[in-house]
Write a protein that holds these residues in place. Sequence first.
Motif, PDB file in Angstrom:
ATOM      1  N   GLU A  97       0.836  -1.209   0.000  1.00  0.00           N
ATOM      2  CA  GLU A  97       0.000   0.000   0.000  1.00  0.00           C
ATOM      3  C   GLU A  97       0.868   1.255   0.000  1.00  0.00           C
ATOM      4  O   GLU A  97       0.589   2.224  -0.725  1.00  0.00           O
ATOM      5  N   HIS A 149       2.464   1.931  -3.480  1.00  0.00           N
ATOM      6  CA  HIS A 149       1.540   2.562  -4.425  1.00  0.00           C
ATOM      7  C   HIS A 149       1.288   4.028  -4.068  1.00  0.00           C
ATOM      8  O   HIS A 149       1.255   4.893  -4.961  1.00  0.00           O
ATOM      9  N   ASP A 198       0.052 -11.948  -7.091  1.00  0.00           N
ATOM     10  CA  ASP A 198      -1.164 -11.132  -7.006  1.00  0.00           C
ATOM     11  C   ASP A 198      -1.074 -10.122  -5.870  1.00  0.00           C
ATOM     12  O   ASP A 198      -1.490  -8.970  -6.015  1.00  0.00           O
ATOM     13  N   GLU A 199      -0.529 -10.568  -4.738  1.00  0.00           N
ATOM     14  CA  GLU A 199      -0.422  -9.670  -3.572  1.00  0.00           C
ATOM     15  C   GLU A 199       0.609  -8.568  -3.796  1.00  0.00           C
ATOM     16  O   GLU A 199       0.513  -7.501  -3.185  1.00  0.00           O
ATOM     17  N   ARG A 234       0.847  -6.833  -6.442  1.00  0.00           N
ATOM     18  CA  ARG A 234       0.103  -5.781  -7.148  1.00  0.00           C
ATOM     19  C   ARG A 234       1.015  -4.924  -8.025  1.00  0.00           C
ATOM     20  O   ARG A 234       0.890  -3.712  -8.091  1.00  0.00           O
TER      21      ARG A 234
END
Length: 310
Positions: free
Chosen positions: A22, A25, A58-59, A61
């Motif tokens: 997080e 990003h 996938d995690e 991202r």
Amino acid sequence: MTAPLITVVGPTASGKSGLAVELAHRLAETGAPGEVINADSMQFYRGMDIGTAKVTEDEMRGIPHHLFDILDVSQEAAASEYQPLARQKIAEIRSRGGTPILVGGSGLYVRAAMDIIDFPPADHTVRTQLQQELTDRGSEALREELRAKDPASEAVIRDDRRLIRALEVVRITGGTFTAFMPPHRYEPSVEPVVQLGTDVPRPVLRERIGQRVHDMVRHGLADEVRALEHEGLRHGRTASRAIGYQQFLAVLDGQHTHAEAVEQTINATRKLARRQDTWFRADRRIAWVPALETDRLEQAMRIISSAAHG
């Protein structure tokens, strides 16, 4: 302006990997996108995915992740060898305008990357001798020797691998293992540094650990251990002692039932989490973020911003 090295640390199952992605990003919106550097010693190993809760593609991202899957299970992890690798990645990420985010619960590896630490010498002959003594005399006899010569280390060491390493240093140098752990001081070439800790109430963390282990077992931990046995897992001094892997190797040997291995893995992981929490709480430079609150990302970004302007 040099992007800070951001660390995301804390006990296992406290949400470090998710927060790191997080942050990466959100930092991209500021023009200095984050890239993750692994500081979990068990996640260095190829194939040890389920039992270490290694972040999946996938995690991730789309966020670059570094220093995962760099060792075979038969190899031994060492903080002294990790140190230059981590610092090189920090410099590389900064050189391309990014923000390095160091993530993991292996406290010594985190400090190796960011702090002034000169690692004590090693001697393979002495270590081999100590390993033989461990087999012949048992851990308590070695612990008594360490207690007499380096009581500060003996008081905090809980496993045989670290016990042997501490005695190795004592016998080589005539000094203490603790003498090589200096006060918390950042390596100037790594600064600036902002440390974040993921804070989860202990009763909640206990439940999360139990659920995580059951999820690992449901997703095939036993099969992963069985496959890695053929890759040399038993011969890896570090990997073979990893929580979960050690317990399920014992199942293959007929020493434990499947249910016993699950329970022992849960108990060992909870003990590890307590040790990790104690280690990181001792570092007053860490700002703790309530990991389960919906605004945890905003809280983390405020800490980072405050450090940049402070």
